[in-house]
Scaffold this active site. Structure first.
Site, short mmCIF file in Angstrom:
data_model
loop_
_atom_site.label_atom_id
_atom_site.label_comp_id
_atom_site.label_asym_id
_atom_site.label_seq_id
_atom_site.Cartn_x
_atom_site.Cartn_y
_atom_site.Cartn_z
N ASP A 1 0.83 -1.22 0.00
CA ASP A 1 0.00 0.00 0.00
C ASP A 1 0.86 1.26 0.00
OD1 ASP A 1 -1.77 -1.67 2.67
OD2 ASP A 1 -1.96 -1.96 0.50
N GLU B 1 -11.16 -0.19 -3.87
CA GLU B 1 -10.47 0.45 -2.75
C GLU B 1 -9.21 1.14 -3.24
OE1 GLU B 1 -9.59 -2.90 -0.24
OE2 GLU B 1 -7.75 -3.36 -1.35
O1 AHR Z 1 -3.04 -3.84 3.24
C1 AHR Z 1 -4.12 -3.66 4.11
C2 AHR Z 1 -5.39 -3.39 3.34
O2 AHR Z 1 -5.52 -4.41 2.35
C3 AHR Z 1 -5.38 -2.08 2.57
O3 AHR Z 1 -5.86 -0.99 3.31
C4 AHR Z 1 -6.29 -2.39 1.42
O4 AHR Z 1 -6.07 -1.53 0.31
C5 AHR Z 1 -5.95 -3.85 1.11
O5 AHR Z 1 -7.05 -4.54 0.69
#
Ligand code: AHR
Length: 476
Positions: free
Chosen positions: A47, A226
């Site tokens: 991320d 997301e």
């Molecule tokens: O890495 C943790 C979470 O997993 C992140 O916030 C999201 O983007 C992913 O699905």
């Protein structure tokens, strides 16, 4: 040197002065802008957010495998982030709503203060560890690496539900927040929402739903939209997002809005029907996603993302630590749309080589054929690696065929061959890269053929006299 016998090595090394003298150029170690980043840039950091601040530093943060702390590193170069000191800004609490997972931090300057947005959940003890909500911590001083960080509070959204991956951007003087959230009544894990941002944790407008995962590549394993990231280029706003489960099916989607559109009108955001960045087995990068954007030291767009270098995961992908931070150049198609290509794979960043004599043509391959043309981006990306005939020698390999190298044959043809470990391969796969600053061009002189360099005859790559017009290339 153990690959080639001493005779061949001396033969190869012996021609270098002649080759240098003939070209009148001194071999220059290849530099893109600064040191060339090597992927994976940062191991076990998912991320990732990397941005270049106006203090000239690159800042990097991301999720750690333990999800128990917020970390930050900075460097004057992107490559330097690999080894930069990483400081812990804040650790999850012992109890309460922020005592469990800490996910996907982002560092932003908001109203003159350094803020880190992140998602957090409780640590269990009867509470649902996936009761994930968005929060922020704030720094008490001007230097985020040395300041004291404390909890600012929780982001208030229209629903008390699973929400994460907040990002902010400013467009035409208005600040917006975009985030992922589960909305009551919609059977998905998360959708994307946008609203104006009045202050660090206060939305300043209606909340607008701009993407719901409905397409087959968005709902593999989980129905997910997301990790939004926004790039303003060529009269449009490009918003990438990540879809599906966080295993090899994870991928990037794209929403596009005109720069003059009402960004709070859901119809302004047009979803691309296909994913723009997916797993690539040829380059061995799986589940690329949760991206951000930055620019390199020359101001060229860089895509930042995470990805594993293997496909099969034991156990829960969320608890697998090997989502590594990766970077690569972001190119554009003729109409100004981002061309994400493929994840380029482990090793030094690849380059494209544009024919100086005909900028519409690039060094490329079509399967095993080496050509000068303008095929899909991944066919034009070549990785340079250290050679075996003296310190100036290099080898070139297409990113889609990382175990094949350009090899010059006696008849002047150039082919793609695996490393046969033979002395002949060790000589014919060696080139010297001569850069000429004045003309911003470079040539690849063949060590096995003094006075000859990689050029073109028709649409074929061939060895040509090193002063031939087609022997000149521009790195991009
Ligand atoms: O890495 C943790 C979470 O997993 C992140 O916030 C999201 O983007 C992913 O699905």
């Amino acid at each position: 040197m153990n690959h080639i016998n001493r005779r061949l090595f001396l033969a190869g090394a012996a021609i270098l002065p002649a080759a240098c003298g003939k070209l009148g150029a001194v071999p220059v170690a290849p530099t893109a802008a600064g040191p060339v980043p090597v992927n994976p840039l940062i191991k076990q950091r998912a991320d990732a957010q990397i941005f270049r601040h106006d203090d000239g530093y690159y800042y990097m943060t991301g999720s750690v495998p333990e999800y128990d702390r917020l970390v930050l590193r900075r460097s004057k170069t992107i490559a330097g982030l690999s080894t930069a000191t990483e400081v812990v800004l804040w650790r999850h609490e012992k109890t309460g709503p922020m005592s469990g997972f800490l996910w996907a931090p982002e560092l932003h300057m908001v109203d003159g203060k350094w803020i880190v947005y992140f998602a957090a959940g409780p640590s269990g003890g009867g509470e649902d560890v996936f009761r994930i909500r968005s929060y922020a911590v704030v720094c008490d001083g001007p230097d985020p690496m040395t300041g004291k960080w404390s909890v600012l509070g929780e982001l208030q959204t229209p629903w008390d539900s699973f929400n994460l991956d907040t990002t902010i951007f400013t467009h035409k003087g208005t600040r917006y927040m975009v985030w992922a959230q589960r909305e009551p009544g919609i059977e998905t894990n998360s959708n994307l929402y946008i609203a104006k941002l009045e202050s660090a944790l206060k939305l300043g407008s209606k909340t607008v739903r701009i993407a719901v995962p409905t397409l087959d590549w968005e709902i593999r394993g989980y129905k997910v939209a997301e990790a939004p990231a926004v790039l303003h280029r060529n009269g449009r706003l490009f918003m990438t997002y990540s879809a599906s489960a966080t295993d090899a099916r994870y991928c990037l989607g794209l929403l596009t809005a005109d720069e003059n559109a009402d960004l709070l009108d859901a119809k302004s955001w047009v979803k691309s029907p296909q994913p723009v960045f997916v797993t690539n087995r040829a380059t061995s990068v799986y589940g690329p996603g949760h991206n951000s954007f930055t620019v390199d030291e020359k101001g060229r767009d860089i895509l930042v993302y995470h990805g594993r270098d293997y496909e099969t995961i034991q156990g829960d992908p969320l608890l697998n630590p090997d989502r590594h931070t990766r970077v690569q150049r972001l190119y554009y198609t003729a109409d100004g749309t981002p061309d994400f290509g493929v994840p380029v794979g482990n090793g030094p960043l690849p380059e494209r080589f544009i024919a100086a004599a005909d900028p519409k043509r690039l060094m490329a391959h079509d399967g095993m054929r080496l050509v000068a043309g303008n095929p899909a981006l991944p066919q034009t990306q070549f990785r340079q690696s250290p050679g075996r005939a003296g310190t100036e020698s290099i080898m070139l390999s297409p990113i889609l065929m990382p175990d094949h190298y350009l090899v010059a044959a006696k008849d002047g043809s150039i082919s793609l061959e695996k490393d046969s470990k033979s002395a002949d391969f060790a000589l014919r796969s060696q080139f010297v890269r001569f850069e000429e600053k004045a003309s911003d061009t470079l040539r690849f002189v063949a060590i096995s053929a003094p006075g000859k360099a990689i050029g073109t005859v028709g649409d074929q790559l061939r060895l040509v006299p090193s002063r031939d017009a087609t022997a000149y290339w521009r790195a991009d």
